[in-house]
Design an enzyme around this catalytic site. Structure first.
Site, PDB file in Angstrom:
ATOM      1  N   ASP A  10     120.168-100.367 -19.768  1.00  0.00           N
ATOM      2  CA  ASP A  10     118.989-100.472 -18.897  1.00  0.00           C
ATOM      3  C   ASP A  10     119.165-101.586 -17.865  1.00  0.00           C
ATOM      4  OD1 ASP A  10     116.464 -99.761 -18.010  1.00  0.00           O
ATOM      5  OD2 ASP A  10     115.427-101.090 -19.406  1.00  0.00           O
ATOM      6  N   HIS A  27     123.033 -97.310 -10.379  1.00  0.00           N
ATOM      7  CA  HIS A  27     123.568 -96.344 -11.351  1.00  0.00           C
ATOM      8  C   HIS A  27     125.085 -96.234 -11.215  1.00  0.00           C
ATOM      9  CE1 HIS A  27     119.547 -95.447 -12.466  1.00  0.00           C
ATOM     10  NE2 HIS A  27     119.224 -94.798 -11.377  1.00  0.00           N
ATOM     11  N   LEU A 121     138.355 -93.536 -30.304  1.00  0.00           N
ATOM     12  CA  LEU A 121     136.941 -93.921 -30.201  1.00  0.00           C
ATOM     13  C   LEU A 121     136.129 -92.662 -29.964  1.00  0.00           C
ATOM     14  CD1 LEU A 121     134.767 -96.340 -29.651  1.00  0.00           C
ATOM     15  CD2 LEU A 121     135.079 -95.704 -27.275  1.00  0.00           C
ATOM     16  N   ARG A 178     120.313-103.586 -26.335  1.00  0.00           N
ATOM     17  CA  ARG A 178     119.590-103.137 -25.146  1.00  0.00           C
ATOM     18  C   ARG A 178     119.733-104.190 -24.066  1.00  0.00           C
ATOM     19  NH1 ARG A 178     114.239 -99.684 -24.064  1.00  0.00           N
ATOM     20  NH2 ARG A 178     114.208 -99.918 -21.797  1.00  0.00           N
TER      21      ARG A 178
HETATM   22  C1  IPE Z   1     115.769 -96.132 -21.381  1.00  0.00           C
HETATM   23  O1  IPE Z   1     115.515 -96.835 -20.198  1.00  0.00           O
HETATM   24  C2  IPE Z   1     116.595 -94.937 -21.103  1.00  0.00           C
HETATM   25  C3  IPE Z   1     117.949 -95.190 -20.616  1.00  0.00           C
HETATM   26  C4  IPE Z   1     118.533 -96.347 -20.482  1.00  0.00           C
HETATM   27  C5  IPE Z   1     118.703 -94.011 -20.287  1.00  0.00           C
HETATM   28  P1  IPE Z   1     114.172 -96.628 -19.377  1.00  0.00           P
HETATM   29  O2  IPE Z   1     114.262 -97.538 -18.199  1.00  0.00           O
HETATM   30  O3  IPE Z   1     113.947 -95.206 -19.088  1.00  0.00           O
HETATM   31  O4  IPE Z   1     113.059 -97.126 -20.410  1.00  0.00           O
HETATM   32  P2  IPE Z   1     111.565 -97.609 -20.193  1.00  0.00           P
HETATM   33  O5  IPE Z   1     110.892 -96.590 -19.347  1.00  0.00           O
HETATM   34  O6  IPE Z   1     111.633 -98.931 -19.512  1.00  0.00           O
HETATM   35  O7  IPE Z   1     111.006 -97.740 -21.575  1.00  0.00           O
HETATM   36  C1  IPE Z   2     118.844 -97.407 -16.768  1.00  0.00           C
HETATM   37  O1  IPE Z   2     118.500 -98.208 -15.692  1.00  0.00           O
HETATM   38  C2  IPE Z   2     119.471 -96.101 -16.319  1.00  0.00           C
HETATM   39  C3  IPE Z   2     118.621 -94.919 -16.517  1.00  0.00           C
HETATM   40  C4  IPE Z   2     117.475 -94.901 -17.132  1.00  0.00           C
HETATM   41  C5  IPE Z   2     119.126 -93.685 -15.989  1.00  0.00           C
HETATM   42  P1  IPE Z   2     117.102 -98.050 -14.973  1.00  0.00           P
HETATM   43  O2  IPE Z   2     117.238 -97.032 -13.890  1.00  0.00           O
HETATM   44  O3  IPE Z   2     116.020 -97.786 -15.946  1.00  0.00           O
HETATM   45  O4  IPE Z   2     116.911 -99.492 -14.332  1.00  0.00           O
HETATM   46  P2  IPE Z   2     115.599-100.368 -14.273  1.00  0.00           P
HETATM   47  O5  IPE Z   2     115.076-100.486 -15.674  1.00  0.00           O
HETATM   48  O6  IPE Z   2     114.647 -99.650 -13.377  1.00  0.00           O
HETATM   49  O7  IPE Z   2     116.057-101.663 -13.719  1.00  0.00           O
HETATM   50 MG    MG Z   3     114.809 -99.007 -17.043  1.00  0.00          MG
END
Ligand code: IPE
Ligand code: IPE
Ligand code: MG
Length: 240
Positions: A10, A27, A121, A178
């Site tokens: 995240d 991303h 892995l 996380r």
């Molecule tokens: C969790 O992250 C999902 C992934 C990393 C793929 P999110 O950014 O979607 O989670 P929330 O919405 O903050 O809980």
């Molecule tokens: C996690 O990073 C990747 C996906 C959920 C695809 P985010 O896109 O949720 O990044 P933040 O949390 O908005 O910074």
């Molecule tokens: Mg996120």
């Protein structure tokens, strides 16, 4: 060494925002961090890595972000598969794959077939995954098997149930990391993380590197995994 590490990758969007760049740049940078993490896990002798790449709830994001994510995903499958295969990585995709465009679904199956016998892995990539989806789809499979007489309802215990889950082939994760600072599961491995050790770091996923992984593993080593027993029992002391 934790045999199985699970990671909620995240913070990509915030990483990009800090640099005044569009979210998809985050991303893209996140993909690089994943590649480096896979390499480091191989080096450390971790057996299984499960990463959360796209959740069942992420479909609620703007359509433009979703289509960019899908482009990055498809391109990564094309570009990285051969090298991962050459490095002995077995790739598996967990989640409801039927929601993806046929081109992506086909590519995922091809990559799984290509790497199926690799054993350095196992990298499970969770796409359109949700812990509740996982438990529900297992229950549906079990109900069908029972209705067709292939399984007796009385034989459904935790061990049998787990055989129908997406990660039936992997042991439960030992360490759950996380990144991005949020301290929640966000519907990741609900069933499988019953006794997993959690590690939360404010590091945004694109900045995740060897050092942060090593810190998480060091923290893991300091934990006492009791599984309901007392500390004395775990240390091998006898007595009342
Ligand atoms: C969790 O992250 C999902 C992934 C990393 C793929 P999110 O950014 O979607 O989670 P929330 O919405 O903050 O809980
Ligand atoms: C996690 O990073 C990747 C996906 C959920 C695809 P985010 O896109 O949720 O990044 P933040 O949390 O908005 O910074
Ligand atoms: Mg996120």
């Amino acid at each position: 060494m934790p045999a199985h590490i699970a990671i909620v990758m995240d913070g990509n969007g915030r990483w990009a925002k800090k640099r005044k760049r569009p979210r998809n740049m985050g991303h893209q940078a996140g993909l690089k961090a994943l590649r480096a993490t896979i390499e480091h896990c191989v080096h450390l002798g971790v057996e299984t890595l499960t990463v959360f790449a796209f959740s069942s709830e992420n479909w609620s994001r703007p359509a433009s972000e979703i289509s960019r994510l899908m482009e990055i995903f498809l391109r990564a499958l094309d570009k990285e598969a051969n090298e991962l295969h050459a490095n002995g990585i077995c790739l598996r995709f967990i989640g409801d794959k039927t929601a993806f465009k046929p081109a992506i679904e086909k590519k995922m199956s091809e990559v799984e077939a290509l790497t199926i016998n690799n054993n350095r892995l196992v990298a499970n990539i969770a796409v359109n995954y949700g812990g509740r989806w996982d438990i529900t789809q297992a229950a549906t499979q079990i109900a069908k098997a029972a209705a067709e007489g292939r399984l007796s309802p009385d034989d459904v215990d935790e061990f049998q149930f787990a055989k129908f889950l997406a990660l039936a082939e992997s042991p439960d994760p030992d360490l759950f990391i996380r990144t991005g600072g949020e301290m929640r599961i966000s519907n990741f491995l609900l069933w499988q993380s019953a006794y997993t050790e959690f590690y939360f770091t404010p590091t945004l996923w694109p900045d995740f590197d060897k050092q942060v992984l090593d810190q998480a593993i060091t923290a893991f080593h300091s934990r006492e995994r009791r599984y309901g027993r007392t500390s004395d029992q775990v240390k091998g002391f006898t007595g009342a």
